[in-house]
Design an enzyme around this catalytic site. Structure first.
Site, PDB file in Angstrom:
ATOM      1  N   CYS A 159       0.801  -1.223   0.000  1.00 25.72           N
ATOM      2  CA  CYS A 159       0.000   0.000   0.000  1.00 25.72           C
ATOM      3  C   CYS A 159       0.831   1.270   0.000  1.00 25.72           C
ATOM      4  O   CYS A 159       0.273   2.371  -0.081  1.00 25.72           O
ATOM      5  CB  CYS A 159      -0.937   0.008   1.209  1.00 25.72           C
ATOM      6  SG  CYS A 159      -1.777  -1.561   1.475  1.00 25.72           S
ATOM      7  N   HIS A 291      -3.240   7.758   6.044  1.00 24.44           N
ATOM      8  CA  HIS A 291      -3.384   6.462   5.375  1.00 24.44           C
ATOM      9  C   HIS A 291      -4.809   5.952   5.601  1.00 24.44           C
ATOM     10  O   HIS A 291      -5.436   5.447   4.685  1.00 24.44           O
ATOM     11  CB  HIS A 291      -2.344   5.481   5.905  1.00 24.44           C
ATOM     12  CG  HIS A 291      -2.276   4.193   5.151  1.00 24.44           C
ATOM     13  ND1 HIS A 291      -2.023   4.146   3.795  1.00 24.44           N
ATOM     14  CD2 HIS A 291      -2.438   2.905   5.557  1.00 24.44           C
ATOM     15  CE1 HIS A 291      -2.029   2.881   3.402  1.00 24.44           C
ATOM     16  NE2 HIS A 291      -2.284   2.112   4.449  1.00 24.44           N
ATOM     17  N   GLU A 302      -1.994   4.751  13.542  1.00 23.76           N
ATOM     18  CA  GLU A 302      -1.652   6.005  12.865  1.00 23.76           C
ATOM     19  C   GLU A 302      -1.904   7.200  13.778  1.00 23.76           C
ATOM     20  O   GLU A 302      -1.111   8.147  13.816  1.00 23.76           O
ATOM     21  CB  GLU A 302      -2.435   6.147  11.564  1.00 23.76           C
ATOM     22  CG  GLU A 302      -2.017   7.338  10.730  1.00 23.76           C
ATOM     23  CD  GLU A 302      -2.567   7.329   9.318  1.00 23.76           C
ATOM     24  OE1 GLU A 302      -2.132   8.166   8.503  1.00 23.76           O
ATOM     25  OE2 GLU A 302      -3.444   6.493   9.019  1.00 23.76           O
ATOM     26  N   LYS A 323      -9.781   7.454   1.487  1.00 29.21           N
ATOM     27  CA  LYS A 323     -10.173   6.081   1.183  1.00 29.21           C
ATOM     28  C   LYS A 323     -11.652   5.856   1.484  1.00 29.21           C
ATOM     29  O   LYS A 323     -12.274   4.935   0.959  1.00 29.21           O
ATOM     30  CB  LYS A 323      -9.328   5.088   1.974  1.00 29.21           C
ATOM     31  CG  LYS A 323      -7.874   4.974   1.521  1.00 29.21           C
ATOM     32  CD  LYS A 323      -7.124   3.947   2.355  1.00 29.21           C
ATOM     33  CE  LYS A 323      -5.679   3.790   1.897  1.00 29.21           C
ATOM     34  NZ  LYS A 323      -4.859   4.983   2.178  1.00 29.21           N
ATOM     35  N   HIS A 328      -9.734   1.735  -0.996  1.00 24.91           N
ATOM     36  CA  HIS A 328      -8.290   1.534  -0.848  1.00 24.91           C
ATOM     37  C   HIS A 328      -7.731   1.058  -2.176  1.00 24.91           C
ATOM     38  O   HIS A 328      -7.986  -0.071  -2.589  1.00 24.91           O
ATOM     39  CB  HIS A 328      -8.023   0.510   0.250  1.00 24.91           C
ATOM     40  CG  HIS A 328      -6.606   0.488   0.726  1.00 24.91           C
ATOM     41  ND1 HIS A 328      -5.543   0.886  -0.060  1.00 24.91           N
ATOM     42  CD2 HIS A 328      -6.055   0.116   1.925  1.00 24.91           C
ATOM     43  CE1 HIS A 328      -4.416   0.743   0.617  1.00 24.91           C
ATOM     44  NE2 HIS A 328      -4.693   0.292   1.819  1.00 24.91           N
ATOM     45  N   PHE A 386       1.342  -3.062   4.546  1.00 23.99           N
ATOM     46  CA  PHE A 386       1.630  -4.387   5.080  1.00 23.99           C
ATOM     47  C   PHE A 386       3.126  -4.664   4.944  1.00 23.99           C
ATOM     48  O   PHE A 386       3.765  -4.240   3.978  1.00 23.99           O
ATOM     49  CB  PHE A 386       0.853  -5.449   4.308  1.00 23.99           C
ATOM     50  CG  PHE A 386      -0.553  -5.673   4.817  1.00 23.99           C
ATOM     51  CD1 PHE A 386      -1.012  -5.082   5.967  1.00 23.99           C
ATOM     52  CD2 PHE A 386      -1.410  -6.506   4.115  1.00 23.99           C
ATOM     53  CE1 PHE A 386      -2.300  -5.301   6.435  1.00 23.99           C
ATOM     54  CE2 PHE A 386      -2.709  -6.735   4.567  1.00 23.99           C
ATOM     55  CZ  PHE A 386      -3.148  -6.129   5.725  1.00 23.99           C
TER      56      PHE A 386
END
Length: 400
Positions: A159, A291, A302, A323, A328, A386
């Site tokens: 990502c 994010h 976050e 998002k 996403h 990830f």
């Protein structure tokens, strides 16, 4: 070190097939997440996503060329054309880089090939399966489209892929390795196989993306691309080009902790590093494009990372997570979200959709309901992937 600016932008994503359409939808908080329309949908547990609706590849490519183009490459090429057109630039081919991020590459092509071989029992697949599915296909086709012979490659860091791509392009232009770069990301994972794999992680929401909200229950997949033309400020000024924003700093870190669970320490180091690279103090930040995936662990981590970097100011810096409206986009996420940052730098922060109630574990000033007018001179754009791979861009308003 040379100053680097963005003078061209292009996109194809669930909100729109141009930057203007995307900005209008983002600023209005229009949600592009809805029921999916893909083969074998009945076998999926999660049946929503953010698709690029009404996409007509034949309007952009002839039949012979389409035989080589996976869906994610189609998006990337059209976005790159838009960016080049807006920049109004004819670069020295050997002095222009092409760097594209993607997490999955040609997953639609892979899905079709596996279905043909394993489900339908065929002994042959499309002869261009390999060049269609390779992660570097978008970068290669963009370089061929414009005859660019400078450094050309793909970045795949889940990502964070497109933030890594844009950040590396920024560093190359700043250092003088190249004079311009086309950089961004592209992704098209909305196939049965791609979605079934994500279902296995149990991080998908069945009903919507609600970043930082108390009722959040997972992420929603999207697809699309965004590409930007980066060049030096000096060159842009010399030719009278309109500057969309300045890329002021970039940092990347690794959590080195867990393959799926985020670590706030790695995210905090990336944000602090981007500011240090830009020569900016944390107090200079006016906005953060988070994010913000809508999963319980990511948003909590976050928010904690923001608190580590900004202290008490973490609760008053306007934060948005787009998002929630376009899904996403995985490897293309940071690139499309950068369009939202451009809006903020122009004085209008797009809202985060789906907010139901505040989560005490996510004490951020989330922009919800409607776009917020604000004077934003400096913004951060976060991407935390990830594998604990983090990439953060620091951007400055043109002329600030």
């Amino acid at each position: 070190m040379r100053r680097v600016v963005i003078t061209g932008a292009g996109t194809v994503n669930p909100l729109g097939q141009t930057v203007a359409e995307t900005l209008a939808a983002m600023q209005a908080g229009r949600v592009a997440i809805g029921p999916l329309d893909i083969p074998l949908l009945e076998r999926l547990s999660v049946k929503i996503g953010a698709q690029v609706r009404g996409w007509q590849p034949e309007a952009h490519f002839d039949k012979a060329r389409l035989a080589f183009l996976d869906r994610h490459v189609q998006f990337a090429l059209v976005a790159a054309r838009q960016a080049m057109a807006e920049a109004g630039l004819r670069p020295d081919p050997a002095r222009c880089a092409v760097i594209m991020g993607t997490a999955g590459g040609g997953l639609v092509t892979s899905d079709e090939a596996y279905r043909a071989v394993y489900a339908e029992g065929k002994s042959r697949v499309h002869p261009f399966t390999v060049p269609r599915l390779m992660p570097s296909a978008a970068a290669s086709h963009i370089s061929m489209e414009f005859g660019l012979t400078g450094p050309t490659f793909a970045v795949s860091s889940a990502c964070a892929s497109s933030n890594h791509a844009i950040g590396l392009a920024f560093q190359m232009v700043r250092s003088g390795m190249v004079d311009q770069a086309l950089a961004g990301g592209s992704e098209a994972m909305l196939s049965f196989g791609g979605l079934k794999a994500w279902e296995g992680l149990r991080v998908m929401s069945p009903d919507g993306c609600r970043p930082f909200a108390a009722g959040r229950n997972g992420m929603v997949q999207g697809e699309g691309a965004a590409v930007f033309l980066l060049e030096t400020l000096e060159a842009a000024q010399a030719r009278g080009a309109a500057v969309l924003a300045e890329v002021a700093g970039f940092a990347m870190t690794a959590d080195a902790a867990d393959i799926v669970l985020p670590n706030p320490e790695g995210a905090a180091r990336a944000m602090a590093g981007a500011l240090a690279d830009a020569g900016l103090a944390p107090d200079a930040v006016d906005h953060i494009n988070a994010h913000g995936t809508g999963t319980a662990a990511n948003d909590r981590s976050e928010a904690e990372a923001m608190e580590r970097v900004f202290g008490a100011r973490a609760g008053v810096i306007p934060v948005t997570a787009t998002k929630s409206v376009h899904g996403h986009l995985i490897g293309a996420a940071g690139a499309v979200e950068l369009i939202g940052v451009l809006s903020a730098l122009q004085g209008l922060i797009p809202p985060t959709a789906g907010f139901d109630a505040a989560d005490p574990a996510c004490a951020v000033d989330l922009v919800t309901g409607a776009a917020r007018q604000a004077e934003v001179k400096v913004a951060l754009s976060n991407a935390f992937a990830f594998g604990g791979l983090n990439a953060v861009l620091a951007l400055r308003r043109a002329g600030a």
